[in-house]
Write a protein that holds these residues in place. Structure first.
Motif, PDB file in Angstrom:
ATOM      1  N   LEU A  38      -9.203 -15.769 -12.819  1.00 44.65           N
ATOM      2  CA  LEU A  38      -9.498 -15.824 -11.388  1.00 44.65           C
ATOM      3  C   LEU A  38      -9.043 -14.562 -10.660  1.00 44.65           C
ATOM      4  CD1 LEU A  38      -8.458 -19.515 -10.560  1.00 44.65           C
ATOM      5  CD2 LEU A  38     -10.794 -18.610 -10.624  1.00 44.65           C
ATOM      6  N   SER A  39      -7.937 -13.990 -11.112  1.00 43.15           N
ATOM      7  CA  SER A  39      -7.326 -12.880 -10.374  1.00 43.15           C
ATOM      8  C   SER A  39      -7.665 -11.497 -10.908  1.00 43.15           C
ATOM      9  CB  SER A  39      -5.797 -13.046 -10.339  1.00 43.15           C
ATOM     10  OG  SER A  39      -5.280 -13.231 -11.641  1.00 43.15           O
ATOM     11  N   VAL A  40      -8.177 -11.408 -12.146  1.00 44.19           N
ATOM     12  CA  VAL A  40      -8.437 -10.094 -12.749  1.00 44.19           C
ATOM     13  C   VAL A  40      -9.641  -9.401 -12.103  1.00 44.19           C
ATOM     14  CG1 VAL A  40     -10.035 -10.801 -14.601  1.00 44.19           C
ATOM     15  CG2 VAL A  40      -8.393  -8.904 -14.983  1.00 44.19           C
ATOM     16  N   VAL A  41     -10.309 -10.074 -11.198  1.00 42.99           N
ATOM     17  CA  VAL A  41     -11.411  -9.447 -10.436  1.00 42.99           C
ATOM     18  C   VAL A  41     -10.884  -8.454  -9.398  1.00 42.99           C
ATOM     19  CG1 VAL A  41     -12.905 -11.457 -10.734  1.00 42.99           C
ATOM     20  CG2 VAL A  41     -11.424 -11.317  -8.719  1.00 42.99           C
ATOM     21  N   CYS A  42      -9.582  -8.380  -9.234  1.00 45.09           N
ATOM     22  CA  CYS A  42      -8.941  -7.652  -8.130  1.00 45.09           C
ATOM     23  C   CYS A  42      -9.377  -6.192  -7.997  1.00 45.09           C
ATOM     24  CB  CYS A  42      -7.423  -7.727  -8.269  1.00 45.09           C
ATOM     25  SG  CYS A  42      -6.816  -7.227  -9.903  1.00 45.09           S
ATOM     26  N   VAL A  43      -9.333  -5.437  -9.080  1.00 46.27           N
ATOM     27  CA  VAL A  43      -9.661  -4.008  -9.015  1.00 46.27           C
ATOM     28  C   VAL A  43     -11.141  -3.811  -8.697  1.00 46.27           C
ATOM     29  CG1 VAL A  43      -9.850  -1.876 -10.372  1.00 46.27           C
ATOM     30  CG2 VAL A  43      -7.774  -3.263 -10.502  1.00 46.27           C
ATOM     31  N   ASN A  44     -11.999  -4.572  -9.385  1.00 48.07           N
ATOM     32  CA  ASN A  44     -13.432  -4.474  -9.114  1.00 48.07           C
ATOM     33  C   ASN A  44     -13.752  -4.810  -7.657  1.00 48.07           C
ATOM     34  OD1 ASN A  44     -13.720  -3.831 -11.794  1.00 48.07           O
ATOM     35  ND2 ASN A  44     -14.583  -5.794 -12.403  1.00 48.07           N
ATOM     36  N   LEU A  45     -13.051  -5.791  -7.101  1.00 55.63           N
ATOM     37  CA  LEU A  45     -13.246  -6.167  -5.700  1.00 55.63           C
ATOM     38  C   LEU A  45     -12.947  -5.000  -4.777  1.00 55.63           C
ATOM     39  CD1 LEU A  45     -11.734  -9.760  -5.296  1.00 55.63           C
ATOM     40  CD2 LEU A  45     -14.087  -9.077  -4.874  1.00 55.63           C
ATOM     41  N   PHE A  46     -11.853  -4.301  -5.041  1.00 48.95           N
ATOM     42  CA  PHE A  46     -11.442  -3.180  -4.194  1.00 48.95           C
ATOM     43  C   PHE A  46     -12.513  -2.100  -4.170  1.00 48.95           C
ATOM     44  CE2 PHE A  46      -9.036   0.449  -2.729  1.00 48.95           C
ATOM     45  CZ  PHE A  46      -8.115  -0.100  -1.842  1.00 48.95           C
ATOM     46  N   ILE A  47     -13.123  -1.831  -5.335  1.00 51.02           N
ATOM     47  CA  ILE A  47     -14.155  -0.797  -5.417  1.00 51.02           C
ATOM     48  C   ILE A  47     -15.449  -1.285  -4.767  1.00 51.02           C
ATOM     49  CG2 ILE A  47     -15.428   0.738  -6.943  1.00 51.02           C
ATOM     50  CD1 ILE A  47     -12.355   1.159  -6.826  1.00 51.02           C
ATOM     51  N   LEU A  48     -15.784  -2.548  -4.956  1.00 51.90           N
ATOM     52  CA  LEU A  48     -16.983  -3.098  -4.316  1.00 51.90           C
ATOM     53  C   LEU A  48     -16.873  -3.036  -2.794  1.00 51.90           C
ATOM     54  CD1 LEU A  48     -17.615  -6.232  -6.580  1.00 51.90           C
ATOM     55  CD2 LEU A  48     -19.135  -4.248  -6.353  1.00 51.90           C
ATOM     56  N   ILE A  49     -15.679  -3.305  -2.278  1.00 55.91           N
ATOM     57  CA  ILE A  49     -15.444  -3.204  -0.833  1.00 55.91           C
ATOM     58  C   ILE A  49     -15.662  -1.764  -0.370  1.00 55.91           C
ATOM     59  CG2 ILE A  49     -13.671  -3.340   0.975  1.00 55.91           C
ATOM     60  CD1 ILE A  49     -12.481  -5.710  -0.592  1.00 55.91           C
ATOM     61  N   SER A  50     -15.138  -0.813  -1.151  1.00 62.80           N
ATOM     62  CA  SER A  50     -15.304   0.613  -0.813  1.00 62.80           C
ATOM     63  C   SER A  50     -16.779   0.988  -0.776  1.00 62.80           C
ATOM     64  CB  SER A  50     -14.572   1.489  -1.832  1.00 62.80           C
ATOM     65  OG  SER A  50     -13.185   1.218  -1.825  1.00 62.80           O
ATOM     66  N   GLY A  51     -17.550   0.487  -1.753  1.00 64.64           N
ATOM     67  CA  GLY A  51     -18.968   0.791  -1.795  1.00 64.64           C
ATOM     68  C   GLY A  51     -19.745   0.112  -0.683  1.00 64.64           C
ATOM     69  N   TRP A  52     -19.388  -1.129  -0.384  1.00 65.66           N
ATOM     70  CA  TRP A  52     -20.083  -1.897   0.661  1.00 65.66           C
ATOM     71  C   TRP A  52     -20.009  -1.181   2.013  1.00 65.66           C
ATOM     72  CZ3 TRP A  52     -22.724  -6.653   0.759  1.00 65.66           C
ATOM     73  CH2 TRP A  52     -22.918  -7.228   2.016  1.00 65.66           C
ATOM     74  N   PHE A  53     -18.811  -0.741   2.373  1.00 66.42           N
ATOM     75  CA  PHE A  53     -18.630  -0.068   3.665  1.00 66.42           C
ATOM     76  C   PHE A  53     -18.877   1.430   3.573  1.00 66.42           C
ATOM     77  CE2 PHE A  53     -16.072  -3.947   4.179  1.00 66.42           C
ATOM     78  CZ  PHE A  53     -16.623  -4.425   5.345  1.00 66.42           C
ATOM     79  N   SER A  54     -18.868   1.967   2.365  1.00 67.36           N
ATOM     80  CA  SER A  54     -19.031   3.388   2.041  1.00 67.36           C
ATOM     81  C   SER A  54     -17.826   4.208   2.502  1.00 67.36           C
ATOM     82  CB  SER A  54     -20.320   3.977   2.613  1.00 67.36           C
ATOM     83  OG  SER A  54     -20.190   4.345   3.959  1.00 67.36           O
ATOM     84  N   ILE A  55     -17.407   5.103   1.643  1.00 67.23           N
ATOM     85  CA  ILE A  55     -16.286   5.984   1.945  1.00 67.23           C
ATOM     86  C   ILE A  55     -16.782   7.138   2.795  1.00 67.23           C
ATOM     87  CG2 ILE A  55     -14.647   7.625   0.945  1.00 67.23           C
ATOM     88  CD1 ILE A  55     -14.465   5.766  -1.494  1.00 67.23           C
ATOM     89  N   LYS A  56     -16.159   7.323   3.946  1.00 69.19           N
ATOM     90  CA  LYS A  56     -16.497   8.459   4.813  1.00 69.19           C
ATOM     91  C   LYS A  56     -15.536   9.597   4.477  1.00 69.19           C
ATOM     92  CE  LYS A  56     -19.377   5.719   7.018  1.00 69.19           C
ATOM     93  NZ  LYS A  56     -19.050   4.446   6.353  1.00 69.19           N
ATOM     94  N   PHE A  57     -15.986  10.495   3.607  1.00 71.33           N
ATOM     95  CA  PHE A  57     -15.097  11.552   3.129  1.00 71.33           C
ATOM     96  C   PHE A  57     -14.729  12.520   4.255  1.00 71.33           C
ATOM     97  CE2 PHE A  57     -14.166  15.729   1.479  1.00 71.33           C
ATOM     98  CZ  PHE A  57     -13.311  15.474   0.436  1.00 71.33           C
TER      99      PHE A  57
END
Length: 325
Positions: A38-57
């Motif tokens: 249930l919890s090992v999704v943590c890292v993938n979630l963080f990256i998906l959030i970054s992609g969803w909102f997009s990183i403004k470099f």
């Protein structure tokens, strides 16, 4: 970030369930594997959030991110030095632990640098071409980052910047092109997440009997874990609410990772305490103590980061004043 702490509190603190554990305590072993799933999704979630909102470099954002790492590490070094826990630690050992425990920072920084190119690709390429890219990417990652890692692991089981960039593009795609597969009710998303987590658990429990290391099923590149990550994320993406406290904590959530994974503190305090309670306490007190421990460290990390934000605001204010003069 709480899921990251739970992942570390389970298999890293207590070890993977052995064949004897599964045979002698099947319920306990199943629960531990299910919690990990249930919890090992943590890292993938963080990256998906970054992609969803997009990183403004921007250079300012990058400097702010590096300042956060420096501030938290300096603060933790002072605290552990005051406790006398760094006296017998060699500089070589400390830096080895630092880059081992903070592997995420390196991979994330590489992805951060590539973010403008990834944004350009997802914003300007045709939807069909992005879909072809994603299909080919995850087929290759499943082959060489999950199934055939013994022979060639370019993807480092999902720990690499390459894996991060694939997930980032997936996060952007989910945001830009909603379809019937991702526009379901949140309850359906949660059921898919739970179903994928259950499948991972069943495979992990039987890993010893099929001569596969249990850890293989918990790599971030596992297709089951990626699907679970996507649908847990989608469930929350469909909820709409505002909360100032949550936003305030969210602004400092990365500090939770930096604090609890800090070298020496991570193994000698965070994991050691959890292992001690698991050995000496019954199951209910163990869960209560561990949950309270995780909560307290998370709050402690957020408070440290609020100090960091205050210092950063002062630095920026002084910089603006100097520029105006």
């Amino acid at each position: 970030m709480l899921l990251v702490m739970i992942v570390h509190a389970d298999f890293l603190a207590l070890g993977y369930p052995s064949v004897d554990d599964i045979s002698n305590a099947p319920i306990s072993s199943f629960i531990r594997c299910f919690i990990e799933s249930l919890s090992v999704v943590c890292v993938n979630l963080f990256i998906l959030i970054s992609g969803w909102f997009s990183i403004k470099f921007s250079i300012d954002r990058l400097i702010s991110f590096l300042f956060q790492i420096l501030f938290i590490c300096a603060t933790m070094t002072c605290i552990l030095s005051a406790m006398g826990m760094l006296k017998e630690i060699s500089v070589g050992y400390f830096w080895k632990e630092f880059f081992g425990l903070y592997w995420f920072i390196i991979s994330y920084l590489v992805m951060y640098i590539f973010a403008p190119a990834l944004n350009y690709f997802t914003n300007n390429e045709r939807k069909e071409n992005i879909e072809v890219f994603l299909v080919l990417f995850f087929i290759l990652q499943t082959l060489f980052g999950f199934i055939l890692t013994k022979y060639n692991d370019f993807f480092a089981k999902g720990y690499s910047p390459l894996s991060f960039m694939g997930l980032y593009v997936l996060g952007r795609y989910l945001h830009l092109y909603p379809n019937k597969f991702i526009s379901q009710k949140p309850l359906t998303d949660i059921m898919i997440y739970l179903g994928m987590s259950l499948c991972t658990t069943i495979l992990a429990i039987h890993s010893h009997f099929i001569n596969v290391y249990m850890s293989a099923f918990y790599s971030y590149s596992s297709p089951l874990i990626i699907v679970a990550s996507v649908y847990l994320f989608l469930a929350f993406s469909k909820l709409s609410f505002q909360n100032k406290l949550i936003n305030s904590i969210a602004a400092s959530c990365f500090a939770i990772y930096l604090v609890h994974c800090f070298p020496v503190f991570f193994k000698n305090i965070y994991l050691a305490k959890i292992n001690e309670w698991f050995t000496n306490l019954n199951i209910l007190p163990f869960f209560l103590f561990t949950a309270l421990w995780i909560f307290c460290i998370a709050i402690f990390a957020v408070l440290i980061d609020k100090c960091r934000l205050y210092v950063w605001t002062l630095i920026k204010s002084k910089q603006i004043a100097n520029n105006n003069n």
